[in-house]
Design a protein around this motif. Sequence first.
Motif, PDB file in Angstrom:
ATOM      1  N   THR A  51      -5.083   4.451 -13.456  1.00 27.22           N
ATOM      2  CA  THR A  51      -5.013   3.048 -13.063  1.00 27.22           C
ATOM      3  C   THR A  51      -3.921   2.828 -12.025  1.00 27.22           C
ATOM      4  OG1 THR A  51      -5.819   2.382 -15.237  1.00 27.22           O
ATOM      5  CG2 THR A  51      -4.717   0.708 -13.924  1.00 27.22           C
ATOM      6  N   ALA A  52      -2.773   3.456 -12.227  1.00 29.12           N
ATOM      7  CA  ALA A  52      -1.677   3.326 -11.261  1.00 29.12           C
ATOM      8  C   ALA A  52      -2.069   3.907  -9.906  1.00 29.12           C
ATOM      9  CB  ALA A  52      -0.432   4.015 -11.796  1.00 29.12           C
ATOM     10  N   LEU A  53      -2.766   5.031  -9.898  1.00 35.12           N
ATOM     11  CA  LEU A  53      -3.218   5.651  -8.659  1.00 35.12           C
ATOM     12  C   LEU A  53      -4.192   4.749  -7.907  1.00 35.12           C
ATOM     13  CD1 LEU A  53      -3.159   8.235  -6.900  1.00 35.12           C
ATOM     14  CD2 LEU A  53      -5.136   8.992  -8.210  1.00 35.12           C
ATOM     15  N   VAL A  54      -5.133   4.164  -8.622  1.00 35.90           N
ATOM     16  CA  VAL A  54      -6.101   3.261  -7.998  1.00 35.90           C
ATOM     17  C   VAL A  54      -5.406   2.010  -7.471  1.00 35.90           C
ATOM     18  CG1 VAL A  54      -8.114   1.794  -8.458  1.00 35.90           C
ATOM     19  CG2 VAL A  54      -8.061   4.136  -9.289  1.00 35.90           C
ATOM     20  N   LEU A  55      -4.438   1.483  -8.197  1.00 34.88           N
ATOM     21  CA  LEU A  55      -3.689   0.310  -7.747  1.00 34.88           C
ATOM     22  C   LEU A  55      -2.910   0.617  -6.470  1.00 34.88           C
ATOM     23  CD1 LEU A  55      -2.707  -2.604  -8.277  1.00 34.88           C
ATOM     24  CD2 LEU A  55      -0.802  -1.598  -9.527  1.00 34.88           C
ATOM     25  N   ILE A  56      -2.286   1.774  -6.413  1.00 35.72           N
ATOM     26  CA  ILE A  56      -1.541   2.172  -5.211  1.00 35.72           C
ATOM     27  C   ILE A  56      -2.489   2.321  -4.020  1.00 35.72           C
ATOM     28  CG2 ILE A  56      -0.214   4.067  -4.179  1.00 35.72           C
ATOM     29  CD1 ILE A  56       1.066   4.418  -6.989  1.00 35.72           C
ATOM     30  N   ALA A  57      -3.659   2.918  -4.237  1.00 33.72           N
ATOM     31  CA  ALA A  57      -4.637   3.063  -3.155  1.00 33.72           C
ATOM     32  C   ALA A  57      -5.126   1.698  -2.685  1.00 33.72           C
ATOM     33  CB  ALA A  57      -5.811   3.920  -3.622  1.00 33.72           C
ATOM     34  N   PHE A  58      -5.365   0.780  -3.609  1.00 29.69           N
ATOM     35  CA  PHE A  58      -5.828  -0.558  -3.273  1.00 29.69           C
ATOM     36  C   PHE A  58      -4.785  -1.308  -2.444  1.00 29.69           C
ATOM     37  CE2 PHE A  58      -6.234  -5.099  -4.329  1.00 29.69           C
ATOM     38  CZ  PHE A  58      -7.510  -5.326  -3.826  1.00 29.69           C
ATOM     39  N   VAL A  59      -3.534  -1.262  -2.853  1.00 31.63           N
ATOM     40  CA  VAL A  59      -2.463  -1.932  -2.112  1.00 31.63           C
ATOM     41  C   VAL A  59      -2.304  -1.291  -0.731  1.00 31.63           C
ATOM     42  CG1 VAL A  59       0.022  -2.370  -2.075  1.00 31.63           C
ATOM     43  CG2 VAL A  59      -1.271  -2.755  -4.166  1.00 31.63           C
ATOM     44  N   GLY A  60      -2.427   0.017  -0.652  1.00 35.41           N
ATOM     45  CA  GLY A  60      -2.353   0.709   0.636  1.00 35.41           C
ATOM     46  C   GLY A  60      -3.461   0.277   1.577  1.00 35.41           C
ATOM     47  N   MET A  61      -4.672   0.138   1.049  1.00 34.64           N
ATOM     48  CA  MET A  61      -5.784  -0.320   1.884  1.00 34.64           C
ATOM     49  C   MET A  61      -5.589  -1.767   2.329  1.00 34.64           C
ATOM     50  SD  MET A  61      -9.215   1.412   0.379  1.00 34.64           S
ATOM     51  CE  MET A  61     -10.151   0.803   1.766  1.00 34.64           C
ATOM     52  N   LEU A  62      -5.051  -2.600   1.457  1.00 34.06           N
ATOM     53  CA  LEU A  62      -4.782  -3.991   1.848  1.00 34.06           C
ATOM     54  C   LEU A  62      -3.780  -4.052   2.997  1.00 34.06           C
ATOM     55  CD1 LEU A  62      -4.536  -5.978  -1.497  1.00 34.06           C
ATOM     56  CD2 LEU A  62      -6.276  -6.185   0.262  1.00 34.06           C
ATOM     57  N   ILE A  63      -2.743  -3.248   2.903  1.00 36.59           N
ATOM     58  CA  ILE A  63      -1.742  -3.217   3.969  1.00 36.59           C
ATOM     59  C   ILE A  63      -2.367  -2.723   5.272  1.00 36.59           C
ATOM     60  CG2 ILE A  63       0.379  -2.061   4.723  1.00 36.59           C
ATOM     61  CD1 ILE A  63       1.259  -2.147   1.756  1.00 36.59           C
ATOM     62  N   TRP A  64      -3.223  -1.712   5.188  1.00 40.72           N
ATOM     63  CA  TRP A  64      -3.880  -1.161   6.373  1.00 40.72           C
ATOM     64  C   TRP A  64      -4.834  -2.172   7.002  1.00 40.72           C
ATOM     65  CZ3 TRP A  64      -9.121   0.439   7.097  1.00 40.72           C
ATOM     66  CH2 TRP A  64      -9.339   1.144   8.280  1.00 40.72           C
ATOM     67  N   VAL A  65      -5.626  -2.847   6.162  1.00 41.17           N
ATOM     68  CA  VAL A  65      -6.625  -3.780   6.676  1.00 41.17           C
ATOM     69  C   VAL A  65      -5.978  -5.000   7.321  1.00 41.17           C
ATOM     70  CG1 VAL A  65      -8.420  -5.404   5.947  1.00 41.17           C
ATOM     71  CG2 VAL A  65      -8.486  -3.047   5.158  1.00 41.17           C
ATOM     72  N   PHE A  66      -4.946  -5.536   6.714  1.00 40.91           N
ATOM     73  CA  PHE A  66      -4.337  -6.759   7.218  1.00 40.91           C
ATOM     74  C   PHE A  66      -3.150  -6.509   8.142  1.00 40.91           C
ATOM     75  CE2 PHE A  66      -6.564  -8.279   3.403  1.00 40.91           C
ATOM     76  CZ  PHE A  66      -7.362  -9.227   4.017  1.00 40.91           C
ATOM     77  N   SER A  67      -3.001  -5.279   8.601  1.00 45.54           N
ATOM     78  CA  SER A  67      -1.931  -4.958   9.534  1.00 45.54           C
ATOM     79  C   SER A  67      -2.227  -5.576  10.897  1.00 45.54           C
ATOM     80  CB  SER A  67      -1.824  -3.439   9.680  1.00 45.54           C
ATOM     81  OG  SER A  67      -0.937  -3.103  10.706  1.00 45.54           O
ATOM     82  N   SER A  68      -1.212  -6.141  11.528  1.00 38.60           N
ATOM     83  CA  SER A  68      -1.413  -6.766  12.835  1.00 38.60           C
ATOM     84  C   SER A  68      -1.708  -5.727  13.924  1.00 38.60           C
ATOM     85  CB  SER A  68      -0.191  -7.601  13.213  1.00 38.60           C
ATOM     86  OG  SER A  68       0.956  -6.784  13.278  1.00 38.60           O
ATOM     87  N   LYS A  69      -1.355  -4.476  13.705  1.00 34.59           N
ATOM     88  CA  LYS A  69      -1.646  -3.419  14.667  1.00 34.59           C
ATOM     89  C   LYS A  69      -3.156  -3.165  14.778  1.00 34.59           C
ATOM     90  CE  LYS A  69       2.540  -0.772  13.782  1.00 34.59           C
ATOM     91  NZ  LYS A  69       3.049   0.507  13.286  1.00 34.59           N
ATOM     92  N   ARG A  70      -3.881  -3.385  13.703  1.00 34.56           N
ATOM     93  CA  ARG A  70      -5.305  -3.082  13.653  1.00 34.56           C
ATOM     94  C   ARG A  70      -6.188  -4.250  14.087  1.00 34.56           C
ATOM     95  NH1 ARG A  70      -4.876   2.090  13.102  1.00 34.56           N
ATOM     96  NH2 ARG A  70      -3.896   2.831  11.234  1.00 34.56           N
ATOM     97  N   LYS A  71      -5.639  -5.429  14.294  1.00 33.23           N
ATOM     98  CA  LYS A  71      -6.433  -6.620  14.570  1.00 33.23           C
ATOM     99  C   LYS A  71      -7.324  -6.445  15.794  1.00 33.23           C
ATOM    100  CE  LYS A  71      -6.245 -11.606  15.158  1.00 33.23           C
ATOM    101  NZ  LYS A  71      -7.615 -11.722  14.823  1.00 33.23           N
ATOM    102  N   LYS A  72      -6.794  -5.896  16.871  1.00 37.17           N
ATOM    103  CA  LYS A  72      -7.575  -5.746  18.095  1.00 37.17           C
ATOM    104  C   LYS A  72      -8.780  -4.830  17.869  1.00 37.17           C
ATOM    105  CE  LYS A  72      -7.321  -4.382  22.897  1.00 37.17           C
ATOM    106  NZ  LYS A  72      -6.573  -3.728  23.937  1.00 37.17           N
ATOM    107  N   SER A  73      -8.566  -3.687  17.225  1.00 35.72           N
ATOM    108  CA  SER A  73      -9.681  -2.759  17.009  1.00 35.72           C
ATOM    109  C   SER A  73     -10.708  -3.330  16.039  1.00 35.72           C
ATOM    110  CB  SER A  73      -9.164  -1.412  16.517  1.00 35.72           C
ATOM    111  OG  SER A  73      -8.532  -1.547  15.276  1.00 35.72           O
ATOM    112  N   PHE A  74     -10.269  -4.085  15.031  1.00 31.91           N
ATOM    113  CA  PHE A  74     -11.221  -4.700  14.113  1.00 31.91           C
ATOM    114  C   PHE A  74     -12.006  -5.811  14.793  1.00 31.91           C
ATOM    115  CE2 PHE A  74      -8.551  -3.406  10.206  1.00 31.91           C
ATOM    116  CZ  PHE A  74      -9.261  -2.226  10.082  1.00 31.91           C
TER     117      PHE A  74
END
Length: 61
Positions: free
Chosen positions: A11-34
């Motif tokens: 559960t902790a591993l999945v939570l860490i992966a989920f938070v990591g993906m949230l940070i990646w998706v909502f990063s301002s660096k990625r906005k242009k490519s998305f």
Amino acid sequence: MDIGTLRGLGTALVLIAFVGMLIWVFSSKRKKSFDEAANLPFDDEPESGKRDDKASRSKNE
């Protein structure tokens, strides 16, 4: 280690992966490519029409 500990670690591993993906998706660096990826279905390229013509010609022959 018992099953409860393994489930907790899983559960902790999945939570860490989920938070990591949230940070990646909502990063301002990625906005242009998305934004570019979101507009790909609406991008009309002249080459795509040529490919469709070739495909339709081969079906008719």
